[in-house]
Design a protein around this motif. Structure first.
Motif, short mmCIF file in Angstrom:
data_model
loop_
_atom_site.label_atom_id
_atom_site.label_comp_id
_atom_site.label_asym_id
_atom_site.label_seq_id
_atom_site.Cartn_x
_atom_site.Cartn_y
_atom_site.Cartn_z
N GLU A 182 -21.32 8.02 6.61
CA GLU A 182 -21.87 7.62 5.31
C GLU A 182 -21.17 6.35 4.81
O GLU A 182 -21.80 5.46 4.25
N LYS A 183 -19.85 6.29 5.00
CA LYS A 183 -19.07 5.14 4.54
C LYS A 183 -18.17 4.65 5.67
O LYS A 183 -17.86 5.40 6.60
N VAL A 184 -17.75 3.40 5.56
CA VAL A 184 -16.80 2.86 6.53
C VAL A 184 -15.46 3.56 6.37
O VAL A 184 -14.97 3.74 5.26
N LYS A 185 -14.89 3.98 7.50
CA LYS A 185 -13.56 4.58 7.49
C LYS A 185 -12.60 3.59 8.13
O LYS A 185 -12.78 3.17 9.27
N SER A 186 -11.61 3.17 7.38
CA SER A 186 -10.64 2.20 7.88
C SER A 186 -9.48 2.93 8.53
O SER A 186 -9.09 4.02 8.09
N GLY A 187 -8.92 2.32 9.57
CA GLY A 187 -7.90 3.03 10.33
C GLY A 187 -6.48 2.53 10.17
O GLY A 187 -5.55 3.32 10.11
N TYR A 188 -6.29 1.22 10.09
CA TYR A 188 -4.95 0.66 10.21
C TYR A 188 -4.64 -0.32 9.09
O TYR A 188 -5.53 -1.00 8.56
N SER A 189 -3.37 -0.39 8.74
CA SER A 189 -2.91 -1.39 7.79
C SER A 189 -1.40 -1.52 7.91
O SER A 189 -0.78 -0.93 8.82
N LEU A 190 -0.81 -2.23 6.99
CA LEU A 190 0.63 -2.48 6.99
C LEU A 190 1.34 -1.39 6.19
O LEU A 190 0.86 -0.97 5.13
N SER A 191 2.47 -0.92 6.71
CA SER A 191 3.31 0.01 5.94
C SER A 191 4.67 -0.64 5.71
O SER A 191 5.16 -1.39 6.57
N LEU A 192 5.24 -0.37 4.55
CA LEU A 192 6.51 -1.00 4.16
C LEU A 192 7.46 0.03 3.56
O LEU A 192 7.03 1.01 2.94
N ARG A 193 8.75 -0.22 3.72
CA ARG A 193 9.79 0.61 3.12
C ARG A 193 9.83 0.36 1.61
O ARG A 193 10.36 -0.64 1.14
N THR A 194 9.27 1.28 0.84
CA THR A 194 9.17 1.07 -0.61
C THR A 194 10.52 1.20 -1.31
O THR A 194 10.73 0.59 -2.36
N ASP A 195 11.46 1.99 -0.74
CA ASP A 195 12.79 2.07 -1.36
C ASP A 195 13.51 0.73 -1.28
O ASP A 195 14.22 0.33 -2.21
N VAL A 196 13.30 0.00 -0.19
CA VAL A 196 13.90 -1.34 -0.05
C VAL A 196 13.25 -2.30 -1.03
O VAL A 196 13.93 -3.09 -1.70
N LEU A 197 11.93 -2.22 -1.15
CA LEU A 197 11.23 -3.08 -2.12
C LEU A 197 11.71 -2.80 -3.54
O LEU A 197 11.96 -3.73 -4.32
N ASP A 198 11.84 -1.51 -3.88
CA ASP A 198 12.31 -1.15 -5.23
C ASP A 198 13.69 -1.72 -5.50
O ASP A 198 13.97 -2.24 -6.60
N ARG A 199 14.57 -1.61 -4.49
CA ARG A 199 15.94 -2.11 -4.66
C ARG A 199 15.97 -3.62 -4.89
O ARG A 199 16.82 -4.13 -5.62
N LEU A 200 15.00 -4.32 -4.30
CA LEU A 200 14.97 -5.78 -4.43
C LEU A 200 14.06 -6.24 -5.58
O LEU A 200 13.85 -7.44 -5.77
N GLY A 201 13.53 -5.27 -6.33
CA GLY A 201 12.66 -5.63 -7.46
C GLY A 201 11.31 -6.17 -7.03
O GLY A 201 10.70 -6.98 -7.75
N LEU A 202 10.83 -5.72 -5.86
CA LEU A 202 9.55 -6.19 -5.33
C LEU A 202 8.49 -5.11 -5.47
O LEU A 202 8.80 -3.93 -5.46
N ARG A 203 7.23 -5.52 -5.58
CA ARG A 203 6.15 -4.54 -5.62
C ARG A 203 5.36 -4.61 -4.32
O ARG A 203 5.43 -5.59 -3.58
N LEU A 204 4.59 -3.57 -4.07
CA LEU A 204 3.78 -3.55 -2.85
C LEU A 204 2.78 -4.72 -2.86
O LEU A 204 2.11 -4.94 -3.88
N PRO A 205 2.70 -5.45 -1.77
CA PRO A 205 1.80 -6.62 -1.74
C PRO A 205 0.33 -6.21 -1.67
O PRO A 205 -0.02 -5.21 -1.07
N THR A 206 -0.52 -7.02 -2.30
CA THR A 206 -1.96 -6.77 -2.25
C THR A 206 -2.70 -7.89 -1.53
O THR A 206 -3.88 -7.75 -1.23
N THR A 207 -2.02 -9.01 -1.27
CA THR A 207 -2.61 -10.13 -0.54
C THR A 207 -1.66 -10.54 0.58
O THR A 207 -0.47 -10.21 0.56
N TRP A 208 -2.17 -11.32 1.54
CA TRP A 208 -1.30 -11.78 2.63
C TRP A 208 -0.30 -12.82 2.15
O TRP A 208 0.79 -12.94 2.71
N ASP A 209 -0.64 -13.56 1.09
CA ASP A 209 0.35 -14.46 0.50
C ASP A 209 1.51 -13.66 -0.08
O ASP A 209 2.69 -14.04 0.06
N GLU A 210 1.20 -12.53 -0.71
CA GLU A 210 2.25 -11.67 -1.26
C GLU A 210 3.06 -11.01 -0.14
O GLU A 210 4.27 -10.81 -0.28
#
Length: 551
Positions: A182-210
């Motif tokens: 019925e709908k497209v099912k996506s399989g793969y993407s990027l995963s990141l260590r969110t505890d490291v991002l939090d420690r550095l004051g970074l947020r999860l990226p939403t674009t490839w520039d980010e």
């Protein structure tokens, strides 16, 4: 597309809501080795009135042979509840011909070539079926979908006609019954260590520039490490096959696992050579920047999956390609054991110049070929009704996926829950029974496609969040049908492989800096010398011919 007469017939059958056996006489115009096209003598065991949404039950016990892709994760067992319950519900006994997963495509070809193939040949990915068309070994199944009300209902309801048109051959027919989503099912993407991002004051990226900015910040904090290492480079047609696939979406091109030499340029209204497009060059430029600035581990393109995962677990890197199962069962589970406070999350595919899109055509999945021998059987109609129920009805799909209600699962609305003591892909590591290994359900031979409610019913909270976000994105246009004739197909195959090899080799050379991007024009010239323009011309000619002949 079908001609007006055929469409009219389909609409009449659909409006009637069922196919009575009286309407079957004279239906079907596929090549059947000289056998009659009259289906009136092929109704042994068939239901007289079989409707969409109705339980199929053969009027007498029957058996059909099926090629079974034997997955080492859940090797075939005669004792599976799947077989017993299937016979109980449908009156059909399936006789599996087991073939090892590692050798499936080769053994399938040998069996078909020798005339020994089972009636039903599932787990076939388009365009694998094309190799068997000219010999007449498999049926043009599009000629027999009038026997399949559930299939027709989903195609109509989900507006899947353009997808089906894309797999038609030069005779206007298709030879594979694909899984329908019925709908497209996506399989793969990027995963990141969110505890490291939090420690550095970074947020999860939403674009490839980010993504680039996040990697730069991690590199500044850990100058002796690579922020990103990757996997899915060995035993794949492309290095970093998963990464190239989802990065390619951001630029509107098929790359990595989804790469095809030929793609449709909707703006230009013609087919083009994928590996020579601006979008493909931009994908390479982005990866080259990551490698050149030491934001991405150069071993990503050659290392094994285990090596890549061990770098993540050993904190030599902080980001890696993921699918939802790997995220939960491998990365998160092992990180939490090894690194105190570690957290990892998979983001919706970051956006790029193409905007919030997913690649078109992804609502078709691998599917079933039908041996031409099956048409000679007096049980042909019953077999097609059975295929329709198991692979395309809501109830058949639910059965193949979850099993037997109150035995293997319980259900409340669209919420499914495994019975205590049963695990599915590690959902309960301590459970004594496994839905796949011990019961035979959730088997890739029989389980694919379906409504979004059913497909998403097995999602973990992480996957549900990811898939819901991806489901909001717009599908890129599907390329129009452009089937090659058999002589053209042979010629295209001779050109296709060396061109693909050249793209693969030079993708890696450009990304690794072994060839400067200033030589892009030279690379395109080399592709032309390998008959790139002739291959593109062949496909554009085929498209014009198909359009002219089929409307």
């Amino acid at each position: 597309m079908k001609n007006a007469g055929q469409l009219s017939r389909r609409q009449i059958l659909t409006a009637a809501g069922f196919i009575g056996l009286a309407t079957l006489t004279g239906c079907g115009s596929g090549d059947d080795g000289g056998d009659s096209k009259d289906l009136s003598k092929k109704q042994n065991g068939a239901m007289k009135e079989y409707r969409a949404g109705q339980q199929f039950k053969a009027s007498k016990p029957l058996s059909f042979s099926v090629l079974h892709n034997n997955n080492p994760v859940y090797p075939l067992k005669d004792s599976w509840l799947f077989w017993k319950e299937l016979t109980k519900r449908t009156g059909i006994t399936l006789k599996p011909v087991a073939v090892p997963l590692s050798d499936y495509e080769k053994k399938r070809s040998v069996l078909i070539g020798a005339g020994d193939a089972p009636f039903l040949i599932p787990k076939t990915y388009h365009p694998s079926e094309v190799a068997f068309v000219s010999s007449g070994a498999i049926l043009p199944v599009s000629e027999y979908v009038h026997l399949m009300p559930n299939f027709q209902d989903k195609v109509r309801k989900w507006k899947l006609e353009p997808e089906l048109d894309s797999i038609r051959q030069s005779d206007g027919k298709y030879y594979l019954l694909p899984g329908l989503h019925e709908k497209v099912k996506s399989g793969y993407s990027l995963s990141l260590r969110t505890d490291v991002l939090d420690r550095l004051g970074l947020r999860l990226p939403t674009t490839w520039d980010e993504v680039y900015d996040v990697f730069k910040a991690i590199k500044a904090e850990y100058p002796d490490r690579y922020p990103f290492t990757d996997r899915w480079s060995t035993n794949t047609p492309f290095p970093a096959a998963a990464l190239l696939s989802y990065l390619g979406q951001a630029y509107g091109v098929r790359a990595g696992w989804t790469y095809d030499n030929i793609s449709f340029d909707a703006k230009a209204g013609e087919f083009v050579f994928t590996g020579a497009t601006d979008g493909y060059r931009q994908v390479i430029e982005y990866l080259r920047k990551l490698v050149a600035e030491k934001l991405m581990d150069p071993e990503s393109f050659t290392q094994t999956d285990d090596d890549a995962v061990q770098k993540l677990l050993g904190e030599k890197s902080f980001a890696i390609s993921a699918n939802p199962q790997e995220l939960v069962q491998n990365y998160r589970y092992n990180l939490e054991k090894q690194v105190s406070g570690a957290k990892i999350e998979m983001v919706p595919v970051p956006l790029g110049p193409a905007g919030p899109v997913v690649l078109g055509g992804a609502r078709l999945e691998n599917g079933v070929m039908v041996s031409s021998k099956a048409l000679k059987s007096d049980t042909f109609v019953a077999m097609m009704q059975f295929v329709d129920w198991l692979w395309y009805s809501d109830e058949g799909q639910r059965f193949a996926k979850w099993g037997v209600q109150d035995v293997t699962y319980t259900r409340a609305g669209d919420q499914y829950k495994l019975e205590p003591g049963i695990t599915l892909m590690g959902s309960d590591p301590d459970a004594p029974k496994d839905l796949q290994k011990d019961y035979g359900f959730f088997n890739g031979v029989f389980t694919y496609g379906g409504s979004w409610a059913l497909v998403s019913s097995s999602f973990s909270p992480d996957e549900k969040k990811f898939q819901d976000a991806m489901a909001q994105r717009e599908q890129l246009p599907i390329g129009p049908a452009h089937p090659l004739q058999s002589v053209e197909q042979e010629q295209a195959s001779l050109w296709d492989t060396p061109l693909r090899d050249h793209v693969t080799q030079n993708t890696l050379k450009f990304v690794m800096g072994k060839r400067p991007l200033s030589e892009w024009d030279d690379y395109v010239t080399e592709l032309k010398a390998k008959n790139m323009d002739q291959l593109v011309g062949l496909h554009n000619k085929a498209r014009e011919r198909f359009k002219k002949e089929n409307g």
